[in-house]
Design an enzyme around this catalytic site. Sequence first.
Site, PDB file in Angstrom:
ATOM      1  N   CYS A   2       4.388  20.707   0.997  1.00 41.46           N
ATOM      2  CA  CYS A   2       2.982  20.474   0.650  1.00 41.46           C
ATOM      3  C   CYS A   2       2.036  21.531   1.214  1.00 41.46           C
ATOM      4  O   CYS A   2       0.869  21.588   0.815  1.00 41.46           O
ATOM      5  CB  CYS A   2       2.556  19.090   1.113  1.00 41.46           C
ATOM      6  SG  CYS A   2       3.678  17.794   0.577  1.00 41.46           S
TER       7      CYS A   2
ATOM      8  N   HIS B 206      -4.763  18.850   2.146  1.00 45.53           N
ATOM      9  CA  HIS B 206      -3.676  18.372   1.301  1.00 45.53           C
ATOM     10  C   HIS B 206      -3.866  16.877   1.061  1.00 45.53           C
ATOM     11  O   HIS B 206      -4.073  16.105   1.999  1.00 45.53           O
ATOM     12  CB  HIS B 206      -2.322  18.651   1.974  1.00 45.53           C
ATOM     13  CG  HIS B 206      -1.205  17.880   1.338  1.00 45.53           C
ATOM     14  ND1 HIS B 206      -1.020  17.852  -0.025  1.00 45.53           N
ATOM     15  CD2 HIS B 206      -0.231  17.093   1.868  1.00 45.53           C
ATOM     16  CE1 HIS B 206       0.010  17.078  -0.311  1.00 45.53           C
ATOM     17  NE2 HIS B 206       0.500  16.607   0.815  1.00 45.53           N
TER      18      HIS B 206
ATOM     19  N   ASN C 165       0.302  12.098  -4.532  1.00 46.47           N
ATOM     20  CA  ASN C 165       0.589  13.280  -3.714  1.00 46.47           C
ATOM     21  C   ASN C 165       1.414  14.252  -4.566  1.00 46.47           C
ATOM     22  O   ASN C 165       2.586  14.001  -4.833  1.00 46.47           O
ATOM     23  CB  ASN C 165       1.357  12.848  -2.454  1.00 46.47           C
ATOM     24  CG  ASN C 165       1.756  14.029  -1.569  1.00 46.47           C
ATOM     25  OD1 ASN C 165       1.680  15.183  -1.991  1.00 46.47           O
ATOM     26  ND2 ASN C 165       2.196  13.746  -0.363  1.00 46.47           N
TER      27      ASN C 165
HETATM   28  N1  COA Z   1       4.781  -2.088  -1.071  1.00 46.83           N
HETATM   29  C1  COA Z   1       4.741  -3.161  -0.264  1.00 46.83           C
HETATM   30  N2  COA Z   1       5.121  -3.130   1.038  1.00 46.83           N
HETATM   31  C2  COA Z   1       5.559  -1.946   1.506  1.00 46.83           C
HETATM   32  C3  COA Z   1       5.622  -0.780   0.698  1.00 46.83           C
HETATM   33  C4  COA Z   1       5.209  -0.892  -0.628  1.00 46.83           C
HETATM   34  N3  COA Z   1       5.224   0.159  -1.495  1.00 46.83           N
HETATM   35  N4  COA Z   1       6.095   0.249   1.454  1.00 46.83           N
HETATM   36  C5  COA Z   1       6.316  -0.248   2.675  1.00 46.83           C
HETATM   37  N5  COA Z   1       6.003  -1.584   2.709  1.00 46.83           N
HETATM   38  C6  COA Z   1       6.065  -2.518   3.832  1.00 46.83           C
HETATM   39  C7  COA Z   1       7.015  -2.082   4.923  1.00 46.83           C
HETATM   40  O1  COA Z   1       8.346  -2.434   4.568  1.00 46.83           O
HETATM   41  C8  COA Z   1       6.482  -2.861   6.097  1.00 46.83           C
HETATM   42  O2  COA Z   1       6.962  -4.191   6.010  1.00 46.83           O
HETATM   43  P1  COA Z   1       7.417  -4.990   7.346  1.00 46.83           P
HETATM   44  O3  COA Z   1       6.157  -5.067   8.177  1.00 46.83           O
HETATM   45  O4  COA Z   1       7.878  -6.287   6.787  1.00 46.83           O
HETATM   46  O5  COA Z   1       8.467  -4.153   7.948  1.00 46.83           O
HETATM   47  C9  COA Z   1       4.981  -2.891   5.855  1.00 46.83           C
HETATM   48  O6  COA Z   1       4.787  -2.578   4.466  1.00 46.83           O
HETATM   49  C10 COA Z   1       4.215  -1.888   6.685  1.00 46.83           C
HETATM   50  O7  COA Z   1       4.935  -0.655   6.698  1.00 46.83           O
HETATM   51  P2  COA Z   1       4.324   0.660   7.319  1.00 46.83           P
HETATM   52  O8  COA Z   1       5.353   1.729   7.207  1.00 46.83           O
HETATM   53  O9  COA Z   1       3.761   0.343   8.670  1.00 46.83           O
HETATM   54  O10 COA Z   1       3.130   0.913   6.315  1.00 46.83           O
HETATM   55  P3  COA Z   1       2.027   2.003   6.440  1.00 46.83           P
HETATM   56  O11 COA Z   1       0.696   1.366   6.480  1.00 46.83           O
HETATM   57  O12 COA Z   1       2.375   3.010   7.493  1.00 46.83           O
HETATM   58  O13 COA Z   1       2.139   2.723   5.030  1.00 46.83           O
HETATM   59  C11 COA Z   1       3.008   4.751   4.090  1.00 46.83           C
HETATM   60  C12 COA Z   1       3.329   3.353   4.639  1.00 46.83           C
HETATM   61  C13 COA Z   1       4.292   5.419   3.642  1.00 46.83           C
HETATM   62  C14 COA Z   1       2.063   4.574   2.899  1.00 46.83           C
HETATM   63  C15 COA Z   1       2.283   5.558   5.215  1.00 46.83           C
HETATM   64  O14 COA Z   1       3.060   5.488   6.392  1.00 46.83           O
HETATM   65  C16 COA Z   1       2.113   6.993   4.847  1.00 46.83           C
HETATM   66  O15 COA Z   1       1.368   7.324   3.945  1.00 46.83           O
HETATM   67  N6  COA Z   1       2.764   7.923   5.570  1.00 46.83           N
HETATM   68  C17 COA Z   1       2.658   9.333   5.320  1.00 46.83           C
HETATM   69  C18 COA Z   1       3.569   9.697   4.168  1.00 46.83           C
HETATM   70  C19 COA Z   1       3.233  11.058   3.598  1.00 46.83           C
HETATM   71  O16 COA Z   1       2.094  11.380   3.457  1.00 46.83           O
HETATM   72  N7  COA Z   1       4.265  11.821   3.267  1.00 46.83           N
HETATM   73  C20 COA Z   1       4.124  13.119   2.695  1.00 46.83           C
HETATM   74  C21 COA Z   1       3.520  14.072   3.673  1.00 46.83           C
HETATM   75  S1  COA Z   1       3.140  15.608   2.959  1.00 46.83           S
END
Ligand code: COA
Length: 333
Positions: free
Chosen positions: A113, A249, A279
Amino acid sequence: MNSSTVKALGAYCPHTKVDNSYFEGILDTSDTWIRERTGIESRYFAAENEYTGDMCVNAALDMQKNFNVDFSDVDFIIVASMTPDQTIPNVASQIQTRLGIRNTGAVDICCACSGFCYGLTMAKGLIAAGCCRKILVFGAEIMSRIIDFKDRNTCILFGDGAGCALVERSEENTVFECFSGTDGSMGKELYLSTRNRYVNGAEIIADGMVHQNGRAVYKWAVNTLSEGLRTLASINGITLDDVDCFLPHSANYRMLEAVFKGLGIPMDKCVDSVRRYGNTSAASIPLAWYEGLRTGRIRQGDTLMLLGFGAGFTYSGLCLRNTIDGSRIGQNV
Ligand code: COA
């Protein structure tokens, strides 16, 4: 040292719009969850027979249509992508022949990215050194080919698209100070591999799909982006208040809100592409820039701050003055 300017931009978005409701049909997720955690409303997926090179050519033709650009004397092509059409030949060579450019260097770079900002930085350097005068920089991805549609933590985030910038040697310098960095120790937190091996002692899954530790990436990205924007202001001798538009980004809109709140910058100074396009990795910054120009949000003379970050972990940022007239976009349709 020769000065450079970004003369024109082009963009391409594939035709298939995918709303969050699509994921409700294949996964245990919801439109509400996706919007609340990421801000994403939709993304676009490429057609089965569409490749990164095709999207780049379409973005270049869009630039040509809007800005009457002559590609015949382009002397270098840089394509930032982690989803090239194939390993060799590179995408840049395909673009060379399809745009009919006769004498040009052609290289692909892979830094996920951050790629578009790395490309702009390299273009500025090649021009400054006197090696080139006119460079096309692409950021393009087909993320839909490398996401696991069973992984709800990852697949809901990404989309496909392409953008390109024309960087030219010029009398006036409008591409200012830049910086790049890496933390390879975080490699195992965001990767794609087709080979079984270990990264920094961690076994990785070799299925050709993106794998990530979402929370680790989020935390690192918030810190890197906050620190990176401060660094960019400092090396350019300006304050964050002097910046008209920020183009970070577009990974997750909630992440951007956290960063801008922490820095005390109003969100209306942040131009994103993630809510509409997801993204799109290396394409996310040129798509946001293009949308900002098209809607009048970014104007000629505006000071912009671009900062890419992603797998590696890599990051790269630069500050520039926008010289592109956005009112030309769409006039020649
Ligand atoms: N729908 C519903 N629930 C979901 C889900 C989805 N699409 N994805 C994850 N969950 C659940 C998890 O399983 C977790 O459940 P649990 O509490 O029962 O274990 C809960 O939601 C919370 O998970 P968490 O990982 O803490 O969520 P979050 O608020 O951190 O959001 C992302 C997850 C991936 C959206 C976030 O971490 C993120 O954006 N990270 C950066 C990723 C990124 O930008 N990558 C590319 C970089 S260039």
